[in-house]
Write an enzyme that holds these catalytic residues in place. Structure first.
Site, PDB file in Angstrom:
ATOM      1  N   ASN A 158      22.625 -37.925  25.625  1.00 24.90           N
ATOM      2  CA  ASN A 158      21.507 -37.624  24.721  1.00 24.90           C
ATOM      3  C   ASN A 158      20.743 -36.407  25.237  1.00 24.90           C
ATOM      4  O   ASN A 158      21.092 -35.856  26.275  1.00 24.90           O
ATOM      5  CB  ASN A 158      20.602 -38.861  24.549  1.00 24.90           C
ATOM      6  CG  ASN A 158      19.937 -39.277  25.844  1.00 24.90           C
ATOM      7  OD1 ASN A 158      19.092 -38.571  26.377  1.00 24.90           O
ATOM      8  ND2 ASN A 158      20.357 -40.433  26.376  1.00 24.90           N
ATOM      9  N   ARG A 159      19.718 -35.995  24.523  1.00 26.28           N
ATOM     10  CA  ARG A 159      19.053 -34.721  24.806  1.00 26.28           C
ATOM     11  C   ARG A 159      17.986 -34.767  25.891  1.00 26.28           C
ATOM     12  O   ARG A 159      17.325 -33.766  26.138  1.00 26.28           O
ATOM     13  CB  ARG A 159      18.406 -34.182  23.524  1.00 26.28           C
ATOM     14  CG  ARG A 159      19.398 -33.762  22.473  1.00 26.28           C
ATOM     15  CD  ARG A 159      18.669 -33.143  21.295  1.00 26.28           C
ATOM     16  NE  ARG A 159      19.549 -32.902  20.181  1.00 26.28           N
ATOM     17  CZ  ARG A 159      20.332 -31.836  20.069  1.00 26.28           C
ATOM     18  NH1 ARG A 159      20.327 -30.910  20.997  1.00 26.28           N
ATOM     19  NH2 ARG A 159      21.111 -31.706  19.007  1.00 26.28           N
TER      20      ARG A 159
END
Ligand code: CTP
Ligand code: CA
Length: 223
Positions: free
Chosen positions: A34-35
């Site tokens: 994820n970011r």
């Protein structure tokens, strides 16, 4: 800033901070991630150490250097993070869970690199443990702080996580705003607590917000 006054206010306290995103391997060369960059959690760990706390930072993979004066445990998956967090939990005074934990992982990890074919590839994902929920069930004296990164209905979702996970307060932000959330130096947060109070803060650096979050923890301890 009244940095000097605050410098040692957390002396004698033990804090567990989680940061970064967990990654879930698919095969030896690929993962689902994820970011999260880890910046918010690292800023909290660093600020808490400056205030005199003994800090353990449990981190998913990031490109950030270890903060000064902090014990850093680096790992990859949600299940590894769960084991590491549970190991420290009974000996800490507060847990701040800034990590973006993967909710799902591939049901199996291929021992070999998955080769492409002309067919579609369908991934079967299974649920990971909810670490913060488990802490909420086990908690005794510990202060529990969660994060909620949302893209809509921020207050409603944040408050439901606060209740469900038995937290002392939750730090919410709207990650659909360009200057708040992932991969930026700034964030715009709201803090919701168990008494129904909400406090909204203007756009600030993650280091300043770390101070605000730690002030909230300290106020629960009564200093
Ligand atoms: N969290 C956790 N373990 C998980 C998922 C989340 O400990 N498996 C923690 C996060 O570190 C964060 C809080 O729970 O402090 C909220 O995470 P979030 O992803 O916003 O909430 P979820 O309960 O996973 O709900 P959803 O992703 O569906 O919004
Ligand atoms: Ca989630």
């Amino acid at each position: 800033q009244d940095g000097f006054h605050k410098r040692k206010e957390m002396a004698g306290r033990k804090l567990l901070v989680t940061a970064g995103g967990t990654i879930e391997p698919l095969d030896p060369v690929r993962f689902i991630g994820n970011r999260s960059t880890g910046r918010m959690g690292y800023a909290i760990a660093e600020e808490a150490a400056c205030r005199g706390a003994e800090v353990v930072l449990i981190s998913g993979p990031t490109s950030l250097p270890d903060p000064c004066g902090v014990r850093v445990v680096r790992l990859e998956t949600a299940r590894e993070m769960r084991d590491a967090v549970l190991q420290s939990f009974s000996s800490v005074d507060a847990v701040i869970k800034a990590a973006a934990v993967a909710d799902y992982r591939p049901v199996e990890v291929s021992p070999h690199k998955i080769k492409k074919s002309d067919d579609d590839l369908v991934l079967h994902l299974v649920r990971n443990p909810d670490i913060l929920y488990e802490l909420g069930q086990k908690k005794k004296h510990q202060i529990l702080v969660g994060f909620a990164a949302e893209t809509c209905r921020v207050e409603e979702y944040a408050r439901s996580k606060l209740e469900r996970k038995n937290l002392d307060f939750i730090v919410a932000n709207d990650v659909s705003e360009p200057d708040a959330g992932f991969a930026v130096e700034t964030n715009r947060i709201r803090i919701f607590d168990r008494n129904g109070h909400a406090t909204a803060y203007p756009l600030k650096s993650k280091r300043e917000l770390a101070g605000i979050i730690l002030d909230h923890v300290a106020s629960i301890w009564g200093n």
